[in-house]
Scaffold this motif. Structure first.
Motif, PDB file in Angstrom:
ATOM      1  N   THR A 163       0.807  -1.217   0.000  1.00 32.07           N
ATOM      2  CA  THR A 163       0.000   0.000   0.000  1.00 32.07           C
ATOM      3  C   THR A 163       0.839   1.267   0.000  1.00 32.07           C
ATOM      4  OG1 THR A 163      -0.136  -0.050   2.411  1.00 32.07           O
ATOM      5  CG2 THR A 163      -1.935  -1.105   1.181  1.00 32.07           C
ATOM      6  N   SER A 164       2.147   1.148   0.218  1.00 30.14           N
ATOM      7  CA  SER A 164       2.979   2.344   0.206  1.00 30.14           C
ATOM      8  C   SER A 164       3.253   2.763  -1.230  1.00 30.14           C
ATOM      9  CB  SER A 164       4.287   2.104   0.958  1.00 30.14           C
ATOM     10  OG  SER A 164       5.077   1.163   0.272  1.00 30.14           O
ATOM     11  N   SER A 165       3.605   4.021  -1.383  1.00 31.53           N
ATOM     12  CA  SER A 165       3.894   4.501  -2.732  1.00 31.53           C
ATOM     13  C   SER A 165       5.379   4.772  -2.870  1.00 31.53           C
ATOM     14  CB  SER A 165       3.097   5.773  -3.016  1.00 31.53           C
ATOM     15  OG  SER A 165       3.480   6.791  -2.114  1.00 31.53           O
ATOM     16  N   TRP A 166       5.861   4.635  -4.081  1.00 35.04           N
ATOM     17  CA  TRP A 166       7.256   4.901  -4.366  1.00 35.04           C
ATOM     18  C   TRP A 166       7.326   5.889  -5.515  1.00 35.04           C
ATOM     19  CZ3 TRP A 166      11.692   4.547  -2.099  1.00 35.04           C
ATOM     20  CH2 TRP A 166      12.837   4.758  -2.841  1.00 35.04           C
ATOM     21  N   PRO A 167       8.162   6.849  -5.497  1.00 37.57           N
ATOM     22  CA  PRO A 167       9.041   7.180  -4.382  1.00 37.57           C
ATOM     23  C   PRO A 167       8.284   7.899  -3.274  1.00 37.57           C
ATOM     24  CG  PRO A 167       9.379   8.720  -6.174  1.00 37.57           C
ATOM     25  CD  PRO A 167       8.371   7.700  -6.657  1.00 37.57           C
ATOM     26  N   PRO A 168       8.820   7.871  -2.072  1.00 32.90           N
ATOM     27  CA  PRO A 168       8.115   8.508  -0.959  1.00 32.90           C
ATOM     28  C   PRO A 168       8.075  10.026  -1.096  1.00 32.90           C
ATOM     29  CG  PRO A 168      10.274   7.735  -0.274  1.00 32.90           C
ATOM     30  CD  PRO A 168      10.048   7.220  -1.661  1.00 32.90           C
ATOM     31  N   TRP A 169       8.995  10.594  -1.865  1.00 28.77           N
ATOM     32  CA  TRP A 169       9.042  12.031  -2.105  1.00 28.77           C
ATOM     33  C   TRP A 169       9.443  12.237  -3.550  1.00 28.77           C
ATOM     34  CZ3 TRP A 169      13.211  15.489  -3.091  1.00 28.77           C
ATOM     35  CH2 TRP A 169      12.886  16.833  -2.957  1.00 28.77           C
ATOM     36  N   SER A 170       8.723  13.012  -4.277  1.00 26.59           N
ATOM     37  CA  SER A 170       9.024  13.177  -5.697  1.00 26.59           C
ATOM     38  C   SER A 170       8.774  14.617  -6.127  1.00 26.59           C
ATOM     39  CB  SER A 170       8.175  12.223  -6.534  1.00 26.59           C
ATOM     40  OG  SER A 170       6.803  12.405  -6.242  1.00 26.59           O
ATOM     41  N   VAL A 171       9.673  15.110  -6.958  1.00 25.13           N
ATOM     42  CA  VAL A 171       9.562  16.455  -7.501  1.00 25.13           C
ATOM     43  C   VAL A 171       9.496  16.337  -9.007  1.00 25.13           C
ATOM     44  CG1 VAL A 171      10.678  18.711  -7.754  1.00 25.13           C
ATOM     45  CG2 VAL A 171      10.885  17.457  -5.598  1.00 25.13           C
ATOM     46  N   GLY A 172       8.511  16.940  -9.594  1.00 27.24           N
ATOM     47  CA  GLY A 172       8.407  17.011 -11.042  1.00 27.24           C
ATOM     48  C   GLY A 172       8.744  18.420 -11.506  1.00 27.24           C
ATOM     49  N   VAL A 173       9.343  18.514 -12.673  1.00 23.76           N
ATOM     50  CA  VAL A 173       9.652  19.809 -13.277  1.00 23.76           C
ATOM     51  C   VAL A 173       9.084  19.769 -14.686  1.00 23.76           C
ATOM     52  CG1 VAL A 173      11.448  21.460 -13.877  1.00 23.76           C
ATOM     53  CG2 VAL A 173      11.784  19.945 -11.905  1.00 23.76           C
ATOM     54  N   ILE A 174       8.225  20.731 -15.000  1.00 25.61           N
ATOM     55  CA  ILE A 174       7.521  20.702 -16.279  1.00 25.61           C
ATOM     56  C   ILE A 174       7.350  22.121 -16.820  1.00 25.61           C
ATOM     57  CG2 ILE A 174       5.262  20.753 -15.148  1.00 25.61           C
ATOM     58  CD1 ILE A 174       4.222  18.880 -17.380  1.00 25.61           C
ATOM     59  N   PRO A 175       7.498  22.300 -18.119  1.00 22.31           N
ATOM     60  CA  PRO A 175       7.241  23.627 -18.693  1.00 22.31           C
ATOM     61  C   PRO A 175       5.740  23.947 -18.696  1.00 22.31           C
ATOM     62  CG  PRO A 175       8.364  22.199 -20.284  1.00 22.31           C
ATOM     63  CD  PRO A 175       8.021  21.371 -19.102  1.00 22.31           C
ATOM     64  N   GLN A 176       5.438  25.220 -18.587  1.00 19.74           N
ATOM     65  CA  GLN A 176       4.047  25.666 -18.556  1.00 19.74           C
ATOM     66  C   GLN A 176       3.272  25.173 -19.777  1.00 19.74           C
ATOM     67  OE1 GLN A 176       2.364  27.527 -16.038  1.00 19.74           O
ATOM     68  NE2 GLN A 176       0.664  26.735 -17.254  1.00 19.74           N
ATOM     69  N   ALA A 177       3.899  25.139 -20.952  1.00 19.62           N
ATOM     70  CA  ALA A 177       3.211  24.696 -22.176  1.00 19.62           C
ATOM     71  C   ALA A 177       2.652  23.288 -22.024  1.00 19.62           C
ATOM     72  CB  ALA A 177       4.153  24.772 -23.368  1.00 19.62           C
ATOM     73  N   LEU A 178       3.375  22.405 -21.319  1.00 13.86           N
ATOM     74  CA  LEU A 178       2.872  21.041 -21.116  1.00 13.86           C
ATOM     75  C   LEU A 178       1.791  20.999 -20.046  1.00 13.86           C
ATOM     76  CD1 LEU A 178       6.115  18.896 -21.491  1.00 13.86           C
ATOM     77  CD2 LEU A 178       4.317  19.339 -23.166  1.00 13.86           C
ATOM     78  N   VAL A 179       1.882  21.874 -19.058  1.00 19.48           N
ATOM     79  CA  VAL A 179       0.800  21.989 -18.071  1.00 19.48           C
ATOM     80  C   VAL A 179      -0.480  22.407 -18.790  1.00 19.48           C
ATOM     81  CG1 VAL A 179      -0.040  23.266 -16.051  1.00 19.48           C
ATOM     82  CG2 VAL A 179       2.355  22.513 -16.146  1.00 19.48           C
ATOM     83  N   ASP A 180      -0.337  23.373 -19.708  1.00 17.64           N
ATOM     84  CA  ASP A 180      -1.494  23.853 -20.468  1.00 17.64           C
ATOM     85  C   ASP A 180      -2.138  22.753 -21.302  1.00 17.64           C
ATOM     86  OD1 ASP A 180      -0.922  26.321 -19.376  1.00 17.64           O
ATOM     87  OD2 ASP A 180      -0.006  27.124 -21.208  1.00 17.64           O
ATOM     88  N   LEU A 181      -1.331  21.751 -21.726  1.00 20.42           N
ATOM     89  CA  LEU A 181      -1.860  20.617 -22.491  1.00 20.42           C
ATOM     90  C   LEU A 181      -2.401  19.517 -21.576  1.00 20.42           C
ATOM     91  CD1 LEU A 181       0.897  20.308 -25.255  1.00 20.42           C
ATOM     92  CD2 LEU A 181      -1.456  21.146 -25.533  1.00 20.42           C
ATOM     93  N   ALA A 203       0.541  17.292 -17.025  1.00 16.09           N
ATOM     94  CA  ALA A 203       1.272  17.344 -15.753  1.00 16.09           C
ATOM     95  C   ALA A 203       0.837  16.193 -14.849  1.00 16.09           C
ATOM     96  CB  ALA A 203       1.031  18.678 -15.055  1.00 16.09           C
ATOM     97  N   HIS A 204       1.794  15.578 -14.172  1.00 16.43           N
ATOM     98  CA  HIS A 204       1.535  14.497 -13.214  1.00 16.43           C
ATOM     99  C   HIS A 204       1.145  15.142 -11.883  1.00 16.43           C
ATOM    100  CE1 HIS A 204       1.975  11.164 -10.529  1.00 16.43           C
ATOM    101  NE2 HIS A 204       2.524  10.372 -11.427  1.00 16.43           N
ATOM    102  N   ARG A 205      -0.069  14.955 -11.460  1.00 15.63           N
ATOM    103  CA  ARG A 205      -0.578  15.619 -10.251  1.00 15.63           C
ATOM    104  C   ARG A 205      -0.346  14.802  -8.986  1.00 15.63           C
ATOM    105  NH1 ARG A 205      -0.999  20.839 -11.715  1.00 15.63           N
ATOM    106  NH2 ARG A 205      -2.042  20.985 -13.711  1.00 15.63           N
ATOM    107  N   GLY A 206       0.215  13.602  -9.114  1.00 15.03           N
ATOM    108  CA  GLY A 206       0.429  12.758  -7.952  1.00 15.03           C
ATOM    109  C   GLY A 206       1.792  12.907  -7.305  1.00 15.03           C
ATOM    110  N   LEU A 207       2.513  13.957  -7.652  1.00 15.29           N
ATOM    111  CA  LEU A 207       3.849  14.172  -7.116  1.00 15.29           C
ATOM    112  C   LEU A 207       3.793  14.931  -5.799  1.00 15.29           C
ATOM    113  CD1 LEU A 207       5.533  15.329 -10.448  1.00 15.29           C
ATOM    114  CD2 LEU A 207       5.648  13.055  -9.416  1.00 15.29           C
ATOM    115  N   THR A 208       4.835  14.795  -5.013  1.00 13.22           N
ATOM    116  CA  THR A 208       4.941  15.561  -3.785  1.00 13.22           C
ATOM    117  C   THR A 208       4.995  17.049  -4.103  1.00 13.22           C
ATOM    118  OG1 THR A 208       6.188  13.734  -2.807  1.00 13.22           O
ATOM    119  CG2 THR A 208       6.290  15.843  -1.667  1.00 13.22           C
ATOM    120  N   GLU A 209       5.746  17.377  -5.148  1.00 13.13           N
ATOM    121  CA  GLU A 209       5.922  18.773  -5.547  1.00 13.13           C
ATOM    122  C   GLU A 209       6.016  18.841  -7.065  1.00 13.13           C
ATOM    123  OE1 GLU A 209       9.244  22.317  -4.928  1.00 13.13           O
ATOM    124  OE2 GLU A 209       9.345  20.521  -3.702  1.00 13.13           O
ATOM    125  N   LEU A 210       5.355  19.816  -7.658  1.00 15.60           N
ATOM    126  CA  LEU A 210       5.414  20.030  -9.094  1.00 15.60           C
ATOM    127  C   LEU A 210       5.878  21.458  -9.340  1.00 15.60           C
ATOM    128  CD1 LEU A 210       4.911  18.908 -11.946  1.00 15.60           C
ATOM    129  CD2 LEU A 210       2.586  19.826 -11.795  1.00 15.60           C
TER     130      LEU A 210
END
Length: 144
Positions: free
Chosen positions: A4-22, A25-32
């Motif tokens: 039931t645990s998730s991996w990785p326990p802490w995750s940071v995504g880095v994405i350009p705004q243009a891809l967020v607009d499309l 973006a992965h919304r399940g990250l600790t930080e985006l």
């Protein structure tokens, strides 16, 4: 790790705004972190990273792999660089890298910067033990 645990326990995504607009973006990250361009994305990812590991992927994966490897050769960072050769995915690339060495286009010390393994745990152990070579391209004589 439990089922039931998730991996990785802490995750940071880095994405350009243009891809967020499309809406990719992965919304399940600790930080985006949203940046303005792919260049900003790569620079921030490099700054945040302790190690670079390329998983099987396409042209973008190879471009990022070779860029951080080149940065290491230039002495811009001394972080480990790993290639997860899952099920032999990168066998041909590894052969090409060996060919580059044999033809004199890549110094053996720089070849050793690229840690290749087909087992993730082993690759992570090798990355943890990594020590960069004593030289960088800017300190060396020409390759030939």
């Amino acid at each position: 790790m439990s089922a039931t645990s998730s991996w990785p326990p802490w995750s940071v995504g880095v994405i350009p705004q243009a891809l967020v607009d499309l809406e990719v973006a992965h919304r399940g990250l600790t930080e985006l972190r949203v940046v303005g361009s792919m260049h900003e994305r790569k620079a921030l990812m490099a700054e945040l990273s302790d190690v670079f590991i390329a998983l099987p992927g396409g042209a973008g994966t190879l471009e990022e792999l070779f860029e951080v490897w080149t940065w290491a050769q230039l002495g811009l960072h001394a972080k480990p660089l790993g290639l997860l050769n899952f099920e032999g995915y990168y066998d041909h690339l590894v052969a090409m890298v060996e060919h580059m060495v044999s033809e004199g286009f890549l110094k053996p010390a720089y070849r050793q910067m690229l840690l290749v393994d087909d087992d993730l745990e082993s690759l992570l152990e090798r990355c943890a033990a990594y020590r960069p070579p004593d030289c960088t391209w800017t300190e060396d004589a020409p390759l030939r």
